[in-house]
Scaffold this active site. Structure first.
Site, PDB file in Angstrom:
ATOM      1  N   SER A  82       0.848  -1.028  -0.058  1.00  0.00           N
ATOM      2  CA  SER A  82      -0.044   0.145   0.006  1.00  0.00           C
ATOM      3  C   SER A  82       0.820   1.195   0.076  1.00  0.00           C
ATOM      4  CB  SER A  82      -0.885  -0.160   1.127  1.00  0.00           C
ATOM      5  OG  SER A  82      -2.018   0.887   0.935  1.00  0.00           O
ATOM      6  N   ASP A 207      -9.887  -5.828  -3.998  1.00  0.00           N
ATOM      7  CA  ASP A 207      -9.452  -4.579  -3.265  1.00  0.00           C
ATOM      8  C   ASP A 207     -10.308  -3.334  -3.699  1.00  0.00           C
ATOM      9  OD1 ASP A 207      -7.898  -2.568  -2.053  1.00  0.00           O
ATOM     10  OD2 ASP A 207      -6.101  -3.502  -2.949  1.00  0.00           O
ATOM     11  N   HIS A 235      -7.481  -6.173   0.108  1.00  0.00           N
ATOM     12  CA  HIS A 235      -6.125  -5.101   0.079  1.00  0.00           C
ATOM     13  C   HIS A 235      -4.977  -5.654   0.740  1.00  0.00           C
ATOM     14  CE1 HIS A 235      -4.326  -1.266  -0.243  1.00  0.00           C
ATOM     15  NE2 HIS A 235      -4.277  -1.258   0.886  1.00  0.00           N
TER      16      HIS A 235
END
EC number: 3.1.1.85
Length: 257
Positions: A82, A207, A235
């Site tokens: 991320s 996601d 995610h």
């Protein structure tokens, strides 16, 4: 005041750096690093203001990257999840001699949605920023729920993420605000074509923060990179599909050793 970040190193072999995402800390990698340390020397960092790392002043994006590079191994494979993927990508762009392979997980060179590019709606990012000022613990918990949203095992995933994050001190409020600014403002789309090392992009098909459409956009921006999609993941594929994640990662690293 300390001027260094908190790192954990375990295992023997070629060096592998793991970088966590927004609101998290290095403990999210615990299961992953334990397994990877059987094959690699794994270095897990708490970014400035997260977990056991003190806030090292109001660091901007470039400064955060420099802080990690300052203590990272001389040369290593870098894996970022991320927000951590943005940091790893920037490190690979600024110091390519330090990054032997680059792996991004549920990441994007531009997290903010705009016309013709899927991402997090700017309104949601600004709402998070406002909520931080009133209840930052609740804001982090809400973000955890968003990370697991879509996963068939969402409740279990959230439980594992919470357990990891709450095992260390809560993140600094300024670090959280800076992280949200980075997610809202940083755009590396034009730069990623300059990456010369082997690159692997990993995505969860379900996601909600980095829509799978981003993977297709990136196919055009980085045609020579590898792409792995975890069909039932959201995610945090390394949480929900840990064995599959490690298998895919090891295959990529071995191919480009």
């Amino acid at each position: 005041m300390t001027t260094s970040l908190y790192w954990q190193t375990e295992g023997e072999g070629s060096d592998l750096v793991l970088i966590h995402g927004w609101g998290m800390n290095g403990a999210v990698w615990q299961t992953t690093s334990e397994k990877l340390s059987q094959h690699y020397r794994v270095h897990t960092v708490d970014l400035s203001g997260y977990g056991h790392s003190a806030e090292l002043g109001s660091a901007d994006f470039d400064e955060m990257v420099k802080q990690v590079l300052a203590q990272a191994p001389k040369k290593a494979a870098w894996l970022g999840w991320s927000l951590g993927g943005l940091i790893a990508t920037k490190a690979a762009l600024t110091s390519p001699e330090r990054v032997s392979q680059l792996i991004t997980v549920a990441s994007s060179p531009c997290f903010s949605a705009e016309k013709g590019w899927r991402g997090i709606k700017p309104l949601i990012l600004s709402q998070f920023t406002e909520q931080l000022k009133t209840d930052f613990t609740l804001t982090v918990e809400r973000f955890m729920a968003l990370q697991a949203m879509g996963s068939p095992n969402a409740k279990q995933d959230i439980k594992l993420i919470k357990k990891a994050v709450f095992s260390r001190p809560m993140p600094d409020q300024q670090a959280l605000a800076t992280g949200l600014m980075i997610l809202a403002d940083i755009d590396l789309r034009e730069a990623v074509s300059q990456l010369s090392m082997p690159v692997c992009r990993m995505y969860g098909r379900l996601d909600g923060l980095v829509p799978i459409k981003v993977a297709h956009y990136m196919d055009e921006l980085m045609p020579n990179s590898a792409k792995i999609v975890f069909e039932q993941a959201s995610h945090a594929p390394f949480i929900s599909h840990n064995d599959e994640f490690i298998s895919e990662l090891r295959t990529f690293l071995n191919q480009h050793a």
